[in-house]
Scaffold this motif. Structure first.
Motif, PDB file in Angstrom:
ATOM      1  N   GLU A   1       0.817  -1.214   0.000  1.00  0.00           N
ATOM      2  CA  GLU A   1       0.000   0.000   0.000  1.00  0.00           C
ATOM      3  C   GLU A   1       0.851   1.266   0.000  1.00  0.00           C
ATOM      4  OE1 GLU A   1      -1.916   1.108   3.978  1.00  0.00           O
ATOM      5  OE2 GLU A   1      -1.431  -1.003   4.269  1.00  0.00           O
ATOM      6  N   VAL A   2       2.040   1.236   0.598  1.00  0.00           N
ATOM      7  CA  VAL A   2       2.919   2.406   0.597  1.00  0.00           C
ATOM      8  C   VAL A   2       3.476   2.647  -0.804  1.00  0.00           C
ATOM      9  CG1 VAL A   2       5.086   3.346   1.517  1.00  0.00           C
ATOM     10  CG2 VAL A   2       3.465   2.193   3.041  1.00  0.00           C
ATOM     11  N   ILE A   3       3.836   1.573  -1.498  1.00  0.00           N
ATOM     12  CA  ILE A   3       4.323   1.707  -2.876  1.00  0.00           C
ATOM     13  C   ILE A   3       3.231   2.309  -3.759  1.00  0.00           C
ATOM     14  CG2 ILE A   3       5.220   0.474  -4.890  1.00  0.00           C
ATOM     15  CD1 ILE A   3       7.136   0.415  -2.456  1.00  0.00           C
TER      16      ILE A   3
ATOM     17  N   GLY B   1       2.059  10.672  -7.405  1.00  0.00           N
ATOM     18  CA  GLY B   1       2.704  11.242  -8.575  1.00  0.00           C
ATOM     19  C   GLY B   1       4.181  10.923  -8.728  1.00  0.00           C
ATOM     20  N   MET B   2       4.733  10.142  -7.807  1.00  0.00           N
ATOM     21  CA  MET B   2       6.147   9.770  -7.949  1.00  0.00           C
ATOM     22  C   MET B   2       6.294   8.773  -9.086  1.00  0.00           C
ATOM     23  SD  MET B   2       7.530   9.334  -4.035  1.00  0.00           S
ATOM     24  CE  MET B   2       9.261   9.209  -4.526  1.00  0.00           C
ATOM     25  N   SER B   3       7.345   8.934  -9.842  1.00  0.00           N
ATOM     26  CA  SER B   3       7.637   7.967 -10.900  1.00  0.00           C
ATOM     27  C   SER B   3       8.383   6.784 -10.287  1.00  0.00           C
ATOM     28  CB  SER B   3       8.489   8.604 -11.998  1.00  0.00           C
ATOM     29  OG  SER B   3       9.796   8.877 -11.500  1.00  0.00           O
ATOM     30  N   ILE B   4       8.440   5.698 -11.031  1.00  0.00           N
ATOM     31  CA  ILE B   4       9.211   4.546 -10.574  1.00  0.00           C
ATOM     32  C   ILE B   4      10.655   4.965 -10.338  1.00  0.00           C
ATOM     33  CG2 ILE B   4      10.131   2.298 -11.265  1.00  0.00           C
ATOM     34  CD1 ILE B   4       7.447   1.750 -12.638  1.00  0.00           C
TER      35      ILE B   4
ATOM     36  N   GLN C   1      11.849   7.901  -9.523  1.00  0.00           N
ATOM     37  CA  GLN C   1      11.971   8.705  -8.306  1.00  0.00           C
ATOM     38  C   GLN C   1      11.937   7.824  -7.055  1.00  0.00           C
ATOM     39  OE1 GLN C   1       8.614  11.249  -9.190  1.00  0.00           O
ATOM     40  NE2 GLN C   1       9.959  13.047  -9.313  1.00  0.00           N
ATOM     41  N   ILE C   2      11.054   6.853  -7.050  1.00  0.00           N
ATOM     42  CA  ILE C   2      10.965   5.946  -5.897  1.00  0.00           C
ATOM     43  C   ILE C   2      12.274   5.196  -5.718  1.00  0.00           C
ATOM     44  CG2 ILE C   2       9.808   3.899  -4.966  1.00  0.00           C
ATOM     45  CD1 ILE C   2       7.239   4.924  -6.427  1.00  0.00           C
ATOM     46  N   LEU C   3      12.800   4.675  -6.816  1.00  0.00           N
ATOM     47  CA  LEU C   3      14.054   3.920  -6.741  1.00  0.00           C
ATOM     48  C   LEU C   3      15.222   4.807  -6.316  1.00  0.00           C
ATOM     49  CD1 LEU C   3      13.682   1.698  -9.919  1.00  0.00           C
ATOM     50  CD2 LEU C   3      13.267   1.059  -7.531  1.00  0.00           C
ATOM     51  N   GLU C   4      15.224   6.031  -6.761  1.00  0.00           N
ATOM     52  CA  GLU C   4      16.289   6.957  -6.373  1.00  0.00           C
ATOM     53  C   GLU C   4      16.225   7.277  -4.878  1.00  0.00           C
ATOM     54  OE1 GLU C   4      17.270  11.563  -7.303  1.00  0.00           O
ATOM     55  OE2 GLU C   4      17.005  10.265  -9.055  1.00  0.00           O
ATOM     56  N   ASP C   5      15.011   7.491  -4.374  1.00  0.00           N
ATOM     57  CA  ASP C   5      14.832   7.821  -2.959  1.00  0.00           C
ATOM     58  C   ASP C   5      15.002   6.606  -2.036  1.00  0.00           C
ATOM     59  OD1 ASP C   5      14.332  10.418  -3.704  1.00  0.00           O
ATOM     60  OD2 ASP C   5      12.175  10.349  -3.274  1.00  0.00           O
ATOM     61  N   HIS C   6      14.753   5.411  -2.579  1.00  0.00           N
ATOM     62  CA  HIS C   6      14.759   4.194  -1.763  1.00  0.00           C
ATOM     63  C   HIS C   6      15.539   3.096  -2.487  1.00  0.00           C
ATOM     64  CE1 HIS C   6      11.775   6.225   0.664  1.00  0.00           C
ATOM     65  NE2 HIS C   6      11.112   6.484  -0.454  1.00  0.00           N
ATOM     66  N   PRO C   7      16.863   3.166  -2.440  1.00  0.00           N
ATOM     67  CA  PRO C   7      17.699   2.236  -3.214  1.00  0.00           C
ATOM     68  C   PRO C   7      17.572   0.768  -2.807  1.00  0.00           C
ATOM     69  CG  PRO C   7      19.043   3.616  -1.784  1.00  0.00           C
ATOM     70  CD  PRO C   7      17.653   4.138  -1.702  1.00  0.00           C
ATOM     71  N   GLU C   8      16.972   0.490  -1.675  1.00  0.00           N
ATOM     72  CA  GLU C   8      16.765  -0.904  -1.280  1.00  0.00           C
ATOM     73  C   GLU C   8      15.660  -1.575  -2.099  1.00  0.00           C
ATOM     74  OE1 GLU C   8      14.166   1.559   1.503  1.00  0.00           O
ATOM     75  OE2 GLU C   8      16.067   1.776   0.480  1.00  0.00           O
ATOM     76  N   LEU C   9      14.861  -0.762  -2.784  1.00  0.00           N
ATOM     77  CA  LEU C   9      13.802  -1.290  -3.649  1.00  0.00           C
ATOM     78  C   LEU C   9      14.333  -1.522  -5.059  1.00  0.00           C
ATOM     79  CD1 LEU C   9      10.831   0.977  -2.530  1.00  0.00           C
ATOM     80  CD2 LEU C   9      11.205  -1.435  -1.950  1.00  0.00           C
ATOM     81  N   GLU C  10      13.681  -2.443  -5.744  1.00  0.00           N
ATOM     82  CA  GLU C  10      14.015  -2.752  -7.137  1.00  0.00           C
ATOM     83  C   GLU C  10      12.807  -2.443  -8.012  1.00  0.00           C
ATOM     84  OE1 GLU C  10      14.866  -6.919  -6.914  1.00  0.00           O
ATOM     85  OE2 GLU C  10      16.693  -6.607  -5.733  1.00  0.00           O
ATOM     86  N   ARG C  11      13.058  -2.190  -9.266  1.00  0.00           N
ATOM     87  CA  ARG C  11      11.980  -1.909 -10.218  1.00  0.00           C
ATOM     88  C   ARG C  11      10.909  -2.997 -10.177  1.00  0.00           C
ATOM     89  NH1 ARG C  11      11.319   1.416 -14.244  1.00  0.00           N
ATOM     90  NH2 ARG C  11       9.972   0.888 -15.970  1.00  0.00           N
TER      91      ARG C  11
END
Length: 75
Positions: free
Chosen positions: A28-30, A37-40, A42-52
């Motif tokens: 739900e947070v993703i 409005g965050m792009s994929i 932007q999310i990956l840049e802000d949270h490097p522990e996540l993957e596409r």
């Protein structure tokens, strides 16, 4: 359906909510970040522990949940 393997549920993590790879990242947070409005990227840049694939798995999980499918049967 291999992306759904990235979604886990553990009563000891985030009260059993569907999360990314057992981490404290609820689906739900993703979805909320995407909805804000965050792009994929932007999310990956802000949270490097996540993957596409984590984000794509979250979208697939949300889609299946809303379509009325039993996620456990599909995964």
């Amino acid at each position: 359906m291999h992306l759904l393997n990235k979604i886990t549920r553990d009563p000891q993590v985030c009260h059993g909510k569907p999360c990314i790879r057992g981490m404290r990242w609820p689906v739900e947070v993703i979805i909320d970040m995407l909805g804000a409005g965050m792009s994929i990227e932007q999310i990956l840049e802000d949270h490097p522990e996540l993957e596409r694939e984590d984000i794509l798995a979250s979208l697939q999980y949300a889609k299946l949940s809303l379509s009325g499918h039993n996620i456990e049967e599909v995964a």
